[in-house]
Write an enzyme that holds these catalytic residues in place. Structure first.
Site, mmCIF file in Angstrom:
data_model
loop_
_atom_site.group_PDB
_atom_site.id
_atom_site.type_symbol
_atom_site.label_atom_id
_atom_site.label_comp_id
_atom_site.label_asym_id
_atom_site.label_seq_id
_atom_site.Cartn_x
_atom_site.Cartn_y
_atom_site.Cartn_z
ATOM 1 C CG ASP A 40 38.202 14.719 45.662
ATOM 2 O OD1 ASP A 40 37.569 14.944 44.351
ATOM 3 O OD2 ASP A 40 39.520 14.904 45.823
ATOM 4 C CG ASP A 53 37.147 16.279 41.731
ATOM 5 O OD1 ASP A 53 36.533 15.788 41.161
ATOM 6 O OD2 ASP A 53 37.843 16.990 42.457
ATOM 7 C CG ASP A 61 40.301 12.723 44.006
ATOM 8 O OD1 ASP A 61 39.552 11.695 43.531
ATOM 9 O OD2 ASP A 61 40.089 13.164 43.304
ATOM 10 N NE ARG A 94 38.261 9.901 36.874
ATOM 11 C CZ ARG A 94 38.118 10.907 36.632
ATOM 12 N NH1 ARG A 94 38.619 11.013 38.549
ATOM 13 N NH2 ARG A 94 38.621 11.858 36.286
#
Length: 443
Positions: A223, A262, A266, A321
Site C-alpha cells: 500500500d 494493493d 490501509d 473502498r
C-alpha cells in the site's frame, strides 16, 4: 416576476460561490496551528487543530513540530529519506521532501533473484499445467514460485519505510512526492504526513493463487501508506494515484488481470485516532481499507479502535473502498466523490462498522444509480444524512434498499461525531474540495 426571482437566485448563488472561494482559502490555509515558540507560517511545524477529526482526540497530533534544528532533514533521494527516518531515535523530527523520490529507480530487475524467470513461472503454473486445486505454498525455494518469493522479499525490504513516533513528513513546494514506496506507520504515536504525491507502488512479483475464486487470481502487496496499530496520525493535502501504472494498462495472464497494486491507504490492526483531510485519492481499485479482516483473531484488537475521520477529500475515478469499514467509528463528511466508468461502490459497510456519512457530494455518470454508493458486506447500521447526488438531496440508504430489498441496510450508527471543523452544505462541497484538495495546494 419569474425573471426577477431567477436573477435573484443567480445573484445569491454567485455570492455563495464567492463565499466558497473564501472558504477554500480559509479552510486550506491557516487552520493548522503552530506550537508555541515557532513561526506560525512554517508549515512544517503546523499541528493538527483542536477538534479536527479523531486525530485531535486526547493528546492531539503534533508530529515533529517540537524538533530541534539537528532533527530537521531535507531529503531528495530514497537513501536520504530512509536515513532521516532511522536517525535520532524517537526525538521529534521533521523530514522535508524535495522533488519526487523514486524507491524503485533501478527498476524491478534490480530485485529479481538469480534464475528468476517470469516466462518459466507462467509455464509451470498455468491452469492447464498446474490446475486450480493446489496453491503454491509448498513449492521449494529453487522453483519458479520459490524464486518469486525471494525476489518479492527483496522488493519488500527495499521499498518499505518505517516511520517513527513524533514525526512530520512534508513535501516542499508543489512537486514533492514518493514513487513506488510504501510508508509504514506501524506501532507508533503522533505522525503527520502532508503535501506529498504518492504514486502507488507496483508489485514487481505478484503471486498466482490457483485456489483464489473459481478461476484463480493474481495477488499483490504494498500500500502507499499503512497505519498499523498506530495512534494520532494526520494525513493532509496528499495525492494518492496510480500515476504511470494504471490498472487499465495492466496485461492479463491465465485470463485474469495481472494485478500489481494493493491499496492506497490501509488503517488496520487496532490503529486509532486518524484524520485524513484535503487529500486526493484517484485512479485506483481497492482504495482504503479500515480493518483488514472479519476474523475473531483480529476483531479483538480492532473493537473499540479504528476511529477515523475523512473530511474535504476528493475521491475520483476509483472502483471501490472509499472507504470499506470494519469495526471503527468512522466519520466521513464534506467529501466529493466523482465516479468513473468502472465504479463499483464508495462506502463498504463491513462487520460491526459504525459509519457516519454526512454532507457529502457525489457526482455519478449517467445511468449509474445512487444505489451503488453503499455496499453491504455485513448487517451493520450506519448514519447517512444531508448528502447530494448529482446536485440532488438523496437518501442513500433508501436508494440502496430499493435496489436490494433482500439485503437492506439499517439506519443509526449509534454515535454522533463531535470532532469536526466547519461543516459545509453538501452543494458547496464540489467547488471547495476540487479547488483545495491534494498535494501542492497547502498554503
Amino acid at each position: 416576476m419569474s425573471t426577477s426571482r431567477w436573477h435573484g437566485h443567480a445573484i445569491k448563488r454567485t455570492a455563495a460561490l464567492a463565499g466558497c472561494t473564501a472558504l477554500v482559502l480559509t479552510l486550506t490555509g491557516t487552520t493548522a496551528q503552530a506550537r508555541p515558540g515557532h513561526h506560525p507560517r512554517d508549515t512544517a511545524r503546523q499541528t493538527l487543530p483542536a477538534n479536527d477529526g479523531w486525530a485531535s482526540h486526547g493528546t492531539g497530533t503534533t508530529g515533529g513540530a517540537a524538533a530541534d534544528a539537528e532533527h530537521v532533514y531535507t531529503v531528495a533521494t530514497w537513501a536520504e529519506f530512509k536515513a532521516a527516518l532511522a536517525a535520532g531515535g524517537s526525538a521529534p523530527r521533521i523530514i522535508k521532501v524535495k522533488g519526487t523520490i523514486d524507491a524503485v529507480s533501478e527498476g524491478c530487475d534490480a530485485f529479481a533473484a538469480p534464475g528468476y524467470d517470469f516466462g518459466a513461472y507462467l509455464e509451470k503454473y498455468s491452469p492447464q499445467s498446474w490446475g486450480l486445486e493446489t496453491d503454491l505454498s509448498a513449492e521449494p525455494e529453487d522453483s519458479p514460485e520459490g524464486l518469486r518469493r525471494i525476489s518479492a522479499d527483496r522488493q519488500n525490504q527495499a521499498i518499505k519505510a518505517n516511520v517513527p513516533a513524533n514525526t512530520t513528513i512534508i513535501g516542499v513546494g508543489r512537486n514533492a512526492g514518493l514513487k513506488g514506496a510504501s510508508l509504514q506507520i506501524k506501532g507508533v504515536d503522533n505522525v503527520i504526513v502532508r503535501n506529498l504525491t504518492f504514486e502507488s507502488p507496483v508489485d514487481c512479483f505478484p503471486q498466482w493463487d490457483p485456489t483464489d475464486g473459481d478461476k484463480g487470481n493474481w495477488n499483490s502487496e504494498y500500500d502507499s501508506a499503512v497505519v498499523y496499530g498506530s495512534t494520532h496520525v494526520w494525513l493532509d493535502h496528499n495525492t494518492f494515484t496510480d500515476g504511470e501504472h494504471p490498472d487499465s494498462a495492466a496485461p492479463t495472464y491465465f485470463g485474469m488481470l495481472y494485478q500489481q497494486h494493493d491499496g492506497q491507504l490501509d488503517i488496520v490492526r487496532g490503529a486509532d485516532y486518524v484524520t485524513a483531510s484535503w487529500n486526493v485519492f484517484t485512479e485506483h481499485d481497492k482504495t482504503i481499507l479500515i480493518g483488514n479482516s472479519d476474523s475473531e483473531s483480529t476483531a479483538a484488537g480492532d473493537r473499540g479502535h479504528l476511529r477515523t475521520t475523512f473530511h474535504h477529500n476528493l475521491f475520483k475515478d476509483l472502483v471501490e473502498r472509499a472507504p470499506r469499514v470494519r469495526f471503527g467509528q468512522v466519520d466521513v463528511y464534506n467529501n466529493h466523490f466523482v465516479a468513473g466508468d468502472d465504479y463499483a461502490y464508495s462506502f463498504g459497510v463491513g462487520k460491526e462498522s459504525q459509519l457516519v456519512a454526512e454532507h457529502n457530494a457525489f457526482t455519478l455518470p449517467d445511468g449509474v444509480s445512487p444505489a451503488k454508493v453503499l455496499k453491504r458486506w455485513n448487517d451493520s447500521p450506519l448514519t447517512v444524512a444531508h448528502n447530494r447526488v448529482n446536485g440532488r438531496g438523496t437518501d442513500l440508504i433508501a436508494a440502496h434498499n430499493a435496489a436490494n430489498p433482500g439485503t437492506p441496510l439499517r439506519s443509526g450508527a449509534g454515535w454522533t461525531p463531535t470532532l469536526r471543523t466547519k461543516v459545509l452544505p453538501a452543494w458547496a462541497v464540489p467547488f471547495v474540495v476540487d479547488h483545495g484538495a491534494g498535494a501542492g495546494r497547502l498554503r
